[in-house]
Design a protein around this motif. Structure first.
Motif, PDB file in Angstrom:
ATOM      1  N   GLN A  64      10.614   2.139   3.477  1.00 34.41           N
ATOM      2  CA  GLN A  64      10.027   1.829   2.171  1.00 34.41           C
ATOM      3  C   GLN A  64       9.075   0.649   2.355  1.00 34.41           C
ATOM      4  O   GLN A  64       9.457  -0.380   2.915  1.00 34.41           O
ATOM      5  N   VAL A  65       7.841   0.790   1.868  1.00 37.84           N
ATOM      6  CA  VAL A  65       6.864  -0.293   1.962  1.00 37.84           C
ATOM      7  C   VAL A  65       7.265  -1.388   0.981  1.00 37.84           C
ATOM      8  O   VAL A  65       7.413  -1.137  -0.213  1.00 37.84           O
ATOM      9  N   VAL A  66       7.448  -2.609   1.513  1.00 32.25           N
ATOM     10  CA  VAL A  66       7.927  -3.721   0.693  1.00 32.25           C
ATOM     11  C   VAL A  66       7.010  -4.936   0.734  1.00 32.25           C
ATOM     12  O   VAL A  66       7.250  -5.916   0.035  1.00 32.25           O
ATOM     13  N   GLY A  67       5.961  -4.891   1.559  1.00 32.10           N
ATOM     14  CA  GLY A  67       5.067  -6.040   1.654  1.00 32.10           C
ATOM     15  C   GLY A  67       3.727  -5.651   2.238  1.00 32.10           C
ATOM     16  O   GLY A  67       3.574  -4.568   2.807  1.00 32.10           O
ATOM     17  N   SER A  68       2.757  -6.562   2.069  1.00 28.84           N
ATOM     18  CA  SER A  68       1.401  -6.284   2.555  1.00 28.84           C
ATOM     19  C   SER A  68       0.672  -7.586   2.859  1.00 28.84           C
ATOM     20  O   SER A  68       1.084  -8.663   2.444  1.00 28.84           O
ATOM     21  N   GLY A  69      -0.437  -7.437   3.552  1.00 29.26           N
ATOM     22  CA  GLY A  69      -1.339  -8.543   3.828  1.00 29.26           C
ATOM     23  C   GLY A  69      -2.506  -8.037   4.644  1.00 29.26           C
ATOM     24  O   GLY A  69      -2.407  -6.993   5.293  1.00 29.26           O
ATOM     25  N   TYR A  70      -3.610  -8.737   4.579  1.00 33.06           N
ATOM     26  CA  TYR A  70      -4.745  -8.341   5.418  1.00 33.06           C
ATOM     27  C   TYR A  70      -5.426  -9.560   6.005  1.00 33.06           C
ATOM     28  O   TYR A  70      -5.305 -10.684   5.517  1.00 33.06           O
TER      29      TYR A  70
END
Length: 153
Positions: A64-70
């Motif tokens: 399950q996708v729970v975080g992000s950043g770029y």
């Protein structure tokens, strides 16, 4: 805590990433009275995902996708020592997963990517009054550099 997997985002992640983007906007509204009330978009996510000048990461727990950043490569001002730098953005962790080091894992991989691109400088923006975020970035080695000020007229 379950194992956290960090991987590059794909267009298949777009639906949840758009929800995360609105989570970022809503978290920032208390700090910025200049934001419009209607839904707004900060990021061009499909373009960022496809760009060789950027890396969008997601954190998964139990698939399950729970975080992000770029991180994206930007040109520096001509008077600075470095010609380019990594600009970080879209740092978001779902509320149920905060405080588990996920943001730090994303930052670590973005830093590795930036270094592999030959970059020596990373920058990001955070609202000065968002003390939990400021502390998290300080813990990751960032330091306040320039304070942007505003005044309504």
């Amino acid at each position: 805590m379950a194992e956290v997997r960090i991987r590059p985002a794909t267009l298949d992640d777009l639906e949840i990433l758009l929800r995360f983007e609105q989570g970022v906007v809503e978290a920032e509204r208390p700090f910025d009275p200049t934001l419009r009330e209607e839904p707004i978009h900060y990021y061009q996510l499909p373009e960022l995902i496809a760009s060789p000048q950027a890396l969008v990461l997601v954190a998964e727990v139990e698939q399950q996708v729970v975080g992000s950043g770029y991180a994206r490569i930007l040109a520096a001002k001509p008077y600075l020592k470095h010609e380019q730098y990594a600009y970080l953005g879209f740092m978001y962790v779902a509320p149920a997963y905060r405080g588990q080091g996920i943001n730090g894992l994303i930052l670590q991989q973005l830093t590795q990517w930036a270094a592999a691109q030959g970059l020596t400088e990373m920058r990001l923006e955070v609202y000065a009054h968002n003390q939990p975020a400021v502390r998290a970035y300080e813990k990751a080695g960032f330091a306040a550099h320039m304070l942007e000020m505003r005044r309504a007229i």
